[in-house]
Design an enzyme around this catalytic site. Sequence first.
Site, PDB file in Angstrom:
ATOM      1  N   SER A 283       0.813  -0.636   0.400  1.00  0.00           N
ATOM      2  CA  SER A 283      -0.175  -0.153  -0.336  1.00  0.00           C
ATOM      3  C   SER A 283       1.018   1.450   0.273  1.00  0.00           C
ATOM      4  O   SER A 283       1.998   0.971   0.480  1.00  0.00           O
ATOM      5  CB  SER A 283      -0.865  -0.048   1.199  1.00  0.00           C
ATOM      6  OG  SER A 283       0.173   0.314   2.582  1.00  0.00           O
ATOM      7  N   ASP A 284       0.261   2.287  -0.161  1.00  0.00           N
ATOM      8  CA  ASP A 284       1.057   3.575   0.118  1.00  0.00           C
ATOM      9  C   ASP A 284       0.806   3.858   1.954  1.00  0.00           C
ATOM     10  O   ASP A 284       0.403   3.187   2.242  1.00  0.00           O
ATOM     11  CB  ASP A 284       0.469   4.374  -0.958  1.00  0.00           C
ATOM     12  CG  ASP A 284       1.241   5.356  -0.904  1.00  0.00           C
ATOM     13  OD1 ASP A 284       2.697   5.526  -0.373  1.00  0.00           O
ATOM     14  OD2 ASP A 284       2.153   6.677  -2.098  1.00  0.00           O
TER      15      ASP A 284
END
Length: 759
Positions: A283-284
């Site tokens: 994920s970011d």
Amino acid sequence: MKSLLSFLIIGVVLAACTASPKSSTSVDKKIDSLMALMTLEEKLGQLNLPSAGQFTTGEAASSDIALKIEKGLVGGLFNIKSVAAIREMQQIAVEKSRLKIPLIFGMDVIHGYETTFPIPLGLSCTWNMELIEATARMAAQEASADGINWTFSPMVDLARDARWGRISEGSGEDTYLGSEIAKAMVRGYQGNDLSASNTLMSCVKHFALYGAAEAGLDYNTVDMSYHRMYNEYLPPYKAALDAGAGSIMASFNEINGIPATANKWLLTDVLRNEWGFRGFVVSDYTGVMEMVEHGIGDLQEVSAKALEAGLDMDMVSEGLLTTLEKSLKEGRINEAQINLACRRILEAKFKLGLFDDPYRYCDENRAKTEVFTPANRAFARKVAAESFVLLKNQNSLLPLKKTGTIALIGPLADAANQMSGTWSVATRHHESVSLLKGMQNVLGSNARILYAKGSNLDEDAQLEANATPFGKTLNRDPRPANVIREEALRIARQADVIVAAVGESAEMNGETASRVDIGIPETQRDLLKALVATGKPVVLVLFTGRPLILRWEHENLPAILNVWFGGSEAGDAIADVLFGDVNPSGKLTTTFPQHIGQIPIYYARKNTGRPLGQKKWFTKFLTNYLDVSNEPVYPFGYGLSFTTFTYSEPLLDKAVMGMNESLTISVDVTNTGSRDGAEVVQLYIRDLVGSVTRPVKELKAFKKINLKAGEKQKVTFTLTKDDLSFYNADLQFIAEPGEFHVYVGGDSQQVKQASFTLK
Ligand code: BGC
């Protein structure tokens, strides 16, 4: 008994993991035996990526990292710099945790490491794939020497809205060029052996469409037709993965109503099933927990959604770590989903050779001898000079003579800490070369340099503070603007020529640096006006991380050199070009609009049913604005040289091309000036009639050539069916028979045309 058991476990794990992976099946077996020993908690631990906190872009959820590593609750770390710090953390993982699984160490190695290259948008303007690959190679060499083995790069988000601050981090507006650069970067980082101690695993980002945020507002909504995604926005991600990138980062934005981080269509249907990607998805930063704000559930629910969609690793939210056990018990998710994600992380660690030697990237000696070396810095200087784009050069004002008195004026003139631009977390800012220093270096005692700041970055002190974070201050001058300006004018009047170093600060673009007014800030524009009014020739050296509105500048200044943010050696490189030691060859990779209201403006647009064509602006009932023409100030592909080039008419080897044939296009390019130079020869096509509408021009090939003064070279391109194919309304990738135009030239507007038919 307990200690005997753990002794046995350690024996099995070591036997399972230490030997070199011979084949993917032997790695699979090792992972099988390792996973057989792992508790659910330890599996979830592999999915957890906390930030070690040296540099962060948001609020981190993780704490007590060392203790978590010891308990096997951490898969990797980022935001940590130095072999000593990394070794210390790795030691906890492989000496204190039960299963001794090594950590992966990530960092935003975006445009170089300590030796810093131009910001990616600048780098793209070199159009030099070998050079770009070499910058990634050198970045990998330096970062891996300093303990890192995973980089959150390349950023391949196509961007056509210059209000978006992160346009600076990508390769501009074009699908084909963006894809070529994506491949070059991955090749550079990963080399051909990921387990070598001098390569990094690449993480392509931000998947997907992050650059298409509405209104250029960071993290904003994306809503896009599949047709546009497949033809324009998705190819660069796919290109990077096809080049072998080992991981990919889910973007912050939603796509057609579902955040990318939990978007099953994106992370599984497209990424895994259509594209066959085998690496892992991270994920970011806080991307998982941000889905609570997106409004698709609480942390419990969004974490389950993310796993289900195909997310493997959770950067900083600790949603996967802390909620999935409960979701599993409740039957919301199944164990196979957790196992799959865990396996992908372990596979990456195998590929990096970390099970063979967890300290593979922890060589203090390399850290001392391979980072920020004179040779690397010399290379960065050359790269920077190649990224600059000469936008205007009336009466050959440039290059300047290395004699006389030169006034260097502007808030960016003596600002070493700004030179590397955004996302330069490893840069030694105080050792970067400012323009003032660069001019002193190049001129020595041959010319007199007078310097004054001339203005602040912006009249608004708060805006300036917001645009100069992370200690990258411009030392705001508290005096009124006219006093600062008058001081500069007194100096300017004594000079033969004025060099004005103005534009954006390093962090006036980049993450959460969207702007609605993308001109040179007014106080700096006032300075430029006053400098022009002295009657002295003024060279504008423009610092920027995005296309700016330069209409006034183009009309009123004789010379403009766009230098982006050139990296740690920027000042020397700018001086190299200003004084003619290097002939500029950069070409724009984004369109420079004449008005903000034209955004999104890009060359590969559609024709519409009422094109203006060759008709005069303004024409009622055609596609044009009342108040401004459709033209940009500078088009895609544009950039001048100190020499000039002419193009012959393009010659095609056939007028009719069969579907399985190739077409050869050749053109003679001549250097008609008196200096040696480099030219980017660009080839565009137009598919005149399609089952769906086609762009008026699409870049399909380019070559950068060096030509001595007076030299002529034949440049040859080959097109195949693939180059003429596109995704139709059913998202099938096909070429349709019919007539095509081919255009060859030095930018997207100055081209010569030929035609052929595809049968
Ligand atoms: C950015 C990413 C970056 C990550 C880790 C985020 O805020 O969007 O590009 O890789 O932080 O630093």
